[in-house]
Design a protein around this motif. Sequence first.
Motif, PDB file in Angstrom:
ATOM      1  N   GLU A  66      21.005  -8.760 -46.608  1.00  0.00           N
ATOM      2  CA  GLU A  66      20.506  -9.620 -47.419  1.00  0.00           C
ATOM      3  C   GLU A  66      20.226  -9.019 -48.208  1.00  0.00           C
ATOM      4  O   GLU A  66      18.354  -8.593 -48.149  1.00  0.00           O
ATOM      5  CB  GLU A  66      19.869 -11.180 -46.720  1.00  0.00           C
ATOM      6  N   SER A  68      18.763  -8.006 -52.591  1.00  0.00           N
ATOM      7  CA  SER A  68      18.353  -8.957 -53.656  1.00  0.00           C
ATOM      8  C   SER A  68      17.979  -8.368 -54.910  1.00  0.00           C
ATOM      9  O   SER A  68      17.475  -7.136 -54.786  1.00  0.00           O
ATOM     10  CB  SER A  68      17.257 -10.054 -53.444  1.00  0.00           C
ATOM     11  N   HIS A 104      25.973  -8.632 -48.724  1.00  0.00           N
ATOM     12  CA  HIS A 104      25.517  -9.764 -48.988  1.00  0.00           C
ATOM     13  C   HIS A 104      24.970  -9.355 -49.871  1.00  0.00           C
ATOM     14  O   HIS A 104      23.196  -8.714 -49.804  1.00  0.00           O
ATOM     15  CB  HIS A 104      25.018 -11.124 -47.982  1.00  0.00           C
ATOM     16  N   ARG A 106      22.684 -10.421 -53.743  1.00  0.00           N
ATOM     17  CA  ARG A 106      22.137 -11.735 -54.545  1.00  0.00           C
ATOM     18  C   ARG A 106      21.438 -10.737 -56.251  1.00  0.00           C
ATOM     19  O   ARG A 106      20.775 -10.286 -55.608  1.00  0.00           O
ATOM     20  CB  ARG A 106      21.461 -12.252 -53.680  1.00  0.00           C
ATOM     21  N   VAL A 134      26.513 -13.308 -53.727  1.00  0.00           N
ATOM     22  CA  VAL A 134      26.244 -14.395 -52.667  1.00  0.00           C
ATOM     23  C   VAL A 134      25.954 -15.219 -53.864  1.00  0.00           C
ATOM     24  O   VAL A 134      25.370 -14.790 -54.970  1.00  0.00           O
ATOM     25  CB  VAL A 134      24.788 -14.243 -52.359  1.00  0.00           C
ATOM     26  N   THR A 135      26.235 -16.296 -54.015  1.00  0.00           N
ATOM     27  CA  THR A 135      25.821 -16.864 -55.779  1.00  0.00           C
ATOM     28  C   THR A 135      25.756 -18.617 -55.457  1.00  0.00           C
ATOM     29  O   THR A 135      25.963 -18.664 -53.798  1.00  0.00           O
ATOM     30  CB  THR A 135      27.660 -16.927 -56.401  1.00  0.00           C
ATOM     31  N   ASP A 136      25.579 -19.155 -56.204  1.00  0.00           N
ATOM     32  CA  ASP A 136      24.779 -20.496 -55.858  1.00  0.00           C
ATOM     33  C   ASP A 136      25.605 -21.301 -57.101  1.00  0.00           C
ATOM     34  O   ASP A 136      25.483 -20.987 -58.204  1.00  0.00           O
ATOM     35  CB  ASP A 136      23.186 -20.690 -56.597  1.00  0.00           C
TER      36      ASP A 136
END
Length: 146
Positions: A66, A68, A104, A106, A134-136
Amino acid sequence: MAFGDSSPRYQSKPAMTEINVIPLVDVMLVLLIIFMITAPLLTHSVKIDLPKASSTPSQNKTENIEFSIRADGNFYWGGESVTLEQLPTRFTEAVKQSDKTELHIRADREAHYELVAKIMSIAAKAGLARIGFVTDPNEAAVNDEE
């Protein structure tokens, strides 16, 4: 009936200037009948009782990184702050642990694309083949309404 005959008996008749539509109507009626017969055959369906099956998701647990990227240029590996210089060794170590490791990413909306491209390049050089974003989805729906 000779075309272009110069005999006097044909010279008195005027040239025929009307289109004969009777053959056209005959062809159209035949096509209409054919389509009326074949159209119900195209929508005919066969009822089949298919077997019921249940499935569970496969338990292939792959290692996920993960990662970011904030708008201010800071990087986070699983919530831990990292620098750009630390990434090649960390990606290489992750690939050594499992070759099916996935990255991934973000990224903030305001993050520069150049940073995202650098991270993807470093990860690819280290051997990470599976890179995703990764999107919302809820956030995208809110922005579409504005």
